[in-house]
Design an enzyme around this catalytic site. Sequence first.
Site, short mmCIF file in Angstrom:
data_model
loop_
_atom_site.label_atom_id
_atom_site.label_comp_id
_atom_site.label_asym_id
_atom_site.label_seq_id
_atom_site.Cartn_x
_atom_site.Cartn_y
_atom_site.Cartn_z
N GLY A 244 -8.38 21.31 24.16
CA GLY A 244 -7.99 22.19 23.07
C GLY A 244 -8.61 21.76 21.76
CB SER A 245 -7.72 22.61 18.30
OG SER A 245 -6.36 22.18 18.20
N GLY A 249 -5.33 17.65 19.85
CA GLY A 249 -5.64 16.38 20.50
C GLY A 249 -5.08 15.18 19.77
CD GLU A 266 -13.68 16.45 27.86
OE1 GLU A 266 -14.40 16.73 26.86
OE2 GLU A 266 -14.01 15.62 28.71
CB CYS A 300 -15.48 23.17 23.89
SG CYS A 300 -15.81 22.96 25.64
#
Length: 514
Positions: A244-245, A249, A266, A300
């Site tokens: 995610g963002s 994270g 990630e 991403c």
Amino acid sequence: MSETINIKETLKSLGIEEHNSGSSTGNKWFGSTKSISSVSPVDGSQIGTVSITSPEQYEMIMSSASTAFKSWRTLPAPQRGEIVRQFGERLRVLKKPLGELVSYEMGKSLQEGLGEVQEMIDICDFAVGLSRQLHGLTMHSERPGHRMYEQYHPLGTVGIISAFNFPVAVWAWNTALAWICGDVCVWKPSEKTPLCGIACQKIAAAVFAENNLPEGISCLINGDYSVGEFLTKDKRVPLVSATGSTRMGRIVAKTVGERLGKSLLELGGNNAIIVTPDADIKMTVIGAVFGAVGTAGQRCTSTRRLIVHEAVYDTVKTAVLQAYKQLRIGNPLDQNNHVGPLIDKGAVENYQKALKEVVAEGGKIIVEGGVLSGAGYESGCYVKPAIAEANNSFKIVQHETFAPVLYLLKYSGGVQNAIELQNNVAQGLSSAIMTNNLREAEFFLSQSGSDCGIANVNIGTSGAEIGGAFGGEKDTGGGRESGSDAWKIYMRRQTNTINYTSDLPLAQGIKFDL
């Protein structure tokens, strides 16, 4: 509705109903009074609803997972690999409907939806081979008559929190490896794509049931971030893999770290393609345009920045602008279209805000953006891919905008200057250089070159093969998934020493006589 699929038939073939239980230990499903809706960004239609996991249901799921782990871990790894092989075969059979659901629920093109399921199949194939290669390491002991080696054991319950943009593949990257390592998995898919999670759980559960394996090896929970917190705060979950963002994270890392758990992160990317004077312009345009507009800029690994040498800047700019004129925006299930919708209206607002901010900071829009309306765009989630000439130091350029906005940056001098610009952002996921100059390419890949987890030569930033470890550095989180030796994160390392003599010598020559 779609021009190419019958969504009702697609859902039926995947066993999905109008109202779905959102919590599962496999073939056991638990419903609740609270639910989330799945709304397609393709046409704004509600596809279905999924019940939210309650704390009580989570406890039942964790109990089932913990019990299943005790037997699953004792199954020889090649036998676990056989189960994953069967799961991959079932995915082959259901590739079409699952790919259609991915496309319709998330909004990516049908080919990308099918490609995402293919990634699931590929990681299953990779994991099957890996199940016979979970190797350790033997080393020499300093003490005579001793043998020393390392081995790996399964961790236990792996928590997986995935994002909307790859609603099935990232789960498979994690779960296929975790399963062959002997772990069990509890998955919280994105609340924006919950039906993809339901479909995958049903497919996996059928395979486990056919092999008379216990409930709890594959588990599913659903809801917003608060349901994800069940996993991040739970000491029974030694590893949480979260995609995610960067903002998300940081929260996950802090929460998991406070209980001394492990996290595999990630997170965001701010990926650049460097274009040198020795670049192949045709290849550059293909790589840059697909990287910037593929999945409507919601990867991403999407290309956010195009760093072009001043000697070829005007040539590249003209070629890219010409390519953008040929883009077709519309229903992603129509394979004539290149660009589908953003995931929701919140993403549209972020896109509009980014375009305003780049102008406010002194940038120049050279391909106008905007929200599309009218026939075919009723969901309000379709936008025009935009390009802005900008400066790398702009605040908005330093930020990851999950939308088809490409920043065109100019550099002068040697390739070192371009690499410095590329690296001068907080994120470090994917990077690329377009050049036919061997020295430039090698320097880009050297210790003084790209600081990203992925560095490509003469291909774009977007997309990755299963065989290589996927992930990035800095604010991207430092995690690695998928290929290479990424399997080790799902296991605990143990050092073993065996003394096969009748004496007990101590390490470092220490004497302790009784």
